[in-house]
Design a protein around this motif. Sequence first.
Motif, mmCIF file in Angstrom:
data_model
loop_
_atom_site.group_PDB
_atom_site.id
_atom_site.type_symbol
_atom_site.label_atom_id
_atom_site.label_comp_id
_atom_site.label_asym_id
_atom_site.label_seq_id
_atom_site.Cartn_x
_atom_site.Cartn_y
_atom_site.Cartn_z
ATOM 1 N N ALA A 318 0.883 -1.235 -0.049
ATOM 2 C CA ALA A 318 0.044 0.188 0.016
ATOM 3 C C ALA A 318 1.015 1.266 0.034
ATOM 4 O O ALA A 318 0.498 2.110 -0.707
ATOM 5 N N PRO A 402 -2.908 -6.307 -1.087
ATOM 6 C CA PRO A 402 -2.981 -5.529 0.004
ATOM 7 C C PRO A 402 -4.635 -5.368 0.468
ATOM 8 O O PRO A 402 -4.514 -5.478 1.928
ATOM 9 N N ILE A 403 -5.289 -5.283 -0.485
ATOM 10 C CA ILE A 403 -6.697 -5.024 0.120
ATOM 11 C C ILE A 403 -6.996 -6.357 1.128
ATOM 12 O O ILE A 403 -7.892 -6.136 2.242
ATOM 13 N N LEU A 406 -4.851 -6.237 4.267
ATOM 14 C CA LEU A 406 -5.374 -4.859 5.268
ATOM 15 C C LEU A 406 -6.910 -5.039 5.689
ATOM 16 O O LEU A 406 -7.363 -4.250 6.465
ATOM 17 N N ASN B 49 -11.368 1.471 -1.948
ATOM 18 C CA ASN B 49 -9.984 0.744 -2.276
ATOM 19 C C ASN B 49 -9.747 0.790 -3.861
ATOM 20 O O ASN B 49 -8.770 0.846 -4.307
ATOM 21 N N LEU B 54 -6.008 -0.097 -4.857
ATOM 22 C CA LEU B 54 -5.817 -1.693 -3.940
ATOM 23 C C LEU B 54 -6.859 -2.675 -4.624
ATOM 24 O O LEU B 54 -6.444 -3.634 -4.458
ATOM 25 N N ASP B 55 -7.386 -2.097 -5.441
ATOM 26 C CA ASP B 55 -8.510 -2.954 -5.970
ATOM 27 C C ASP B 55 -8.828 -2.260 -7.419
ATOM 28 O O ASP B 55 -8.668 -0.874 -7.660
ATOM 29 N N ARG B 81 0.374 4.388 -6.239
ATOM 30 C CA ARG B 81 0.225 4.639 -4.911
ATOM 31 C C ARG B 81 1.188 5.338 -4.261
ATOM 32 O O ARG B 81 0.886 6.359 -3.151
ATOM 33 N N PHE B 87 -2.459 6.668 2.773
ATOM 34 C CA PHE B 87 -3.563 5.949 3.352
ATOM 35 C C PHE B 87 -3.306 5.959 4.904
ATOM 36 O O PHE B 87 -2.443 6.151 5.481
ATOM 37 N N PHE B 89 -5.484 4.155 7.943
ATOM 38 C CA PHE B 89 -6.188 3.112 8.184
ATOM 39 C C PHE B 89 -7.030 3.135 9.672
ATOM 40 O O PHE B 89 -6.565 3.693 10.553
ATOM 41 N N ASN B 93 -2.252 -0.073 11.078
ATOM 42 C CA ASN B 93 -1.283 -0.596 10.339
ATOM 43 C C ASN B 93 0.061 -0.095 10.368
ATOM 44 O O ASN B 93 0.577 0.078 9.231
#
Lengths: 409, 233
Positions: A318, A402-403, A406, B49, B54-55, B81, B87, B89, B93
Motif C-alpha cells: 500500500a 494489499p486489500i 489490510l 479501495n 488497492l482494487d 500509490r 493511506f 487506516f 497498520n
Amino acid sequence: MFDLDLWREIFQSINKNRTRSLLSGFTVAFAILLFAILFGIANGLKNTFKEAFGTDANNSIIVYPGRTTKANNGLQAGRQIQFKNEDEQFVLDEFGEKVQYITSKVNRSVTASFKGEKNNYELRAVQPDYMFIENNKVSDGRYINQNDLDNRTKVAIIGRIVNDDLFLKESAIGKYINLSGIPYKVVGVFTDDEGDNEERVIYIPITTAQFVYGNNDYIDLLHLTYNPDMNVDEALSFGSLLTKKLKDRFSVANSDQRAIRVQNMAQGMKQVDIMTFSLTVIILVIGLGTLIAGIVGISNIMIFIVKERTKEIGIRKALGASPKSIVSIILIESVLITTIAGYVGLLVGVGVLEIAGPSLETYFIKDPGVSNSLVFGATFTLIIAGAIAGYLPAKKASQIKPIVALRND
Amino acid sequence: MLKINQLHKSYPIGDSSLHVLKGIDLTVDEGEMVAIMGSSGSGKSTLLNIIGMLDEADEGEYILDGLPIKNLTEKKAAVYRNKFLGFIFQSFNLINYKTALENVALPLYYQGMKRKERLEKALFHLEKVGLANWSHHLPKELSGGQKQRVAIARALAANPKLLLADEPTGALDTKTSYDIMAFIQQLNDEGKTILMVTHEEDIANMCKRIVRLRDGVIMEDKKVEQVRAEQYV
C-alpha cells in the motif's frame, strides 16, 4: 547493485524473529553437518583402500616366467621359461603404444659392506624407468641413467635405510660400497613412501648385473606400467593379450597358469573402483536426501513466515513496495539464513572430522576430510538451495493483495 | 483532481456474484474534504479501495490528477500509490517491529530516497504531528491516538496529492477522535485533498461534503457546513 537499505530491512526482520530464524537455520546446519561428516568418512575409507595399494604406480603389470606345467607343441612339462633382453623389446614392439614405462629386472640378495658396517640387502638390477614405476624419490645424487646401461658402470643407488645402516658419519655419494665382493660407486640415495622394506634395497644397472652374474642377457621379470589413458577394462584386456602373446612366443599352453604369470594391478583397481564408486553413490544419495530435507524444512518455514507477515507485506505494498522488492526481501532472507547456517554446519562438520579423525583409524577410516572443492561446491549448492527454498514463498508473498492483507479482522 | 464515471464492481460469491458498486459518478476537486458514508455493505470501502488502487473496477472510468487509472501492472500501481496517495487506516497498520520514525520513513524508502535524507524528512513529519519525542518508540509503546498520528505522518511523508482515510477514528475514543479530526482538518486547511470513509455522523459533519451510498449507488451528495473539531478538544 548492493543495496544497503535492503540489507538493513532483511537484518531487521531476521533479528526481530531470532528464534524463528535460528530454528530454520538449525535444520540446514544439521543437514550440512551430516553431509560433511558422511563425506569425510567416505573419503577416509577411500584413503584406507589407497594406502592398502601402496604408492607404487597403480597401473603396474608384472610378468614372471616360471616352469611349464603342461606339455605343449611337443615340448615337455617342467620346462623353465627364461626371459631375455629381446623379450622386453618384443613387448615394446608389440604393445609400444600401450606401455607407459617398462623395465627388465634381475633380483639378487647381497651382503653389502662399507668400512666396518655390513648387512644383507635385496639387490634389484633395473633400468631408469623403474624410478617412475616404484615412485621413488632421489634424495641425494642421481638415479640410474642410460649411460650406466650402455657402459655397464658399477654404480649403485641405495635406499635410505641402507644409507643409514652403512654410512654412519659421512655422505654415501662418491664412496665405494662392497656388494658380495664387488665394489660399486654409490651415486644416489632414494626414498620410497611405501615403508622401510622398500628402502632396504640397492639398485644397480641391469646390464651391469647381467655382466657380473653370468655374462648373459637373462632377466628375471618384466615390470611395466600401462598407458594411464586406458580405462580399467582396456587395461585388463591389454593384460590378457600380453599374456597370450608371451605364451605363444614361448610355446606355452594357453591353459598353463604357471609358466608365465601376469600380475595386473588393474584387477585390484577395478574392484577398488567399483567399491569406492558405490560408496560415493551411497554417500551422495544420503547427503542429497539430508540436504533436500533441509531445503524442504526451510521452505516450510519461509511459507509460514510469509503467512505471518501477510499484513506487513500488504502495508508495504500500500505504501508503494513493488512486487520485486517483496520478492527480494523474502528470497534474500532465505538465502542468507541457508548460507550462514549451512556454513556453520560445514565448519562444525569439518571440526568434528578434524578432532575425531585420528581415533577412527582402527575402523579403517584414515584422514577423513572434505576437499576445498567440496566446500566451494557445498557453498554454491547452499545458495541455490536457499533460493529454491525461498522462491515459492517469495512469489506467494509478492502476489498478496494489499486489500486482502489490510482487511480489518 | 479525481473523476469517476459509471464505476461498476462485483465480487464473486460462490456461483453467483455480488454487485457492490452499480455505476458511481463522483468528482472531487483539489482542496476538498469529502466524507463517504453508508451502512456496512453499501460499497463505501470498495469505492475507497478502488480509488486507492488497492482494487480494480470491472467497468467505468477513473481519472486521478489527469491520469487514467486502468489495467495497471502491479509495479506501476505501486509507483502510483507511492506518488499520489497517502493511506490512513482504522487499525493504523504500522509495522510492529519498526520504530515510529522508521514507519514514517517507509514510503520514502520505496521512493528510493537516501537513508539520511528520508529519516530527516520523517522526523519533520513526526514533529508536525507532535510526536518528535516518540520517534524511537515501537508502535506497541504508543497509545491509539499516537499510533494514528504516526500513521498520518506516514501518509503525509511522500507528500501525496490525495489522502485516503478508512474509518480513521473507528478504533479511537471520542476525545481522541476529535483530536485526530482536528488534525486532519488542519491538513485540509493547508490544502490537502482528503477522502474519508466513516459511518459516524459527527465525524462526517467535520468534513466539507458528504456523499451517502446505499446498495452501490450514490443516494445523496451535498456540501455541509464544516463543524470544527477544535471546539471539542
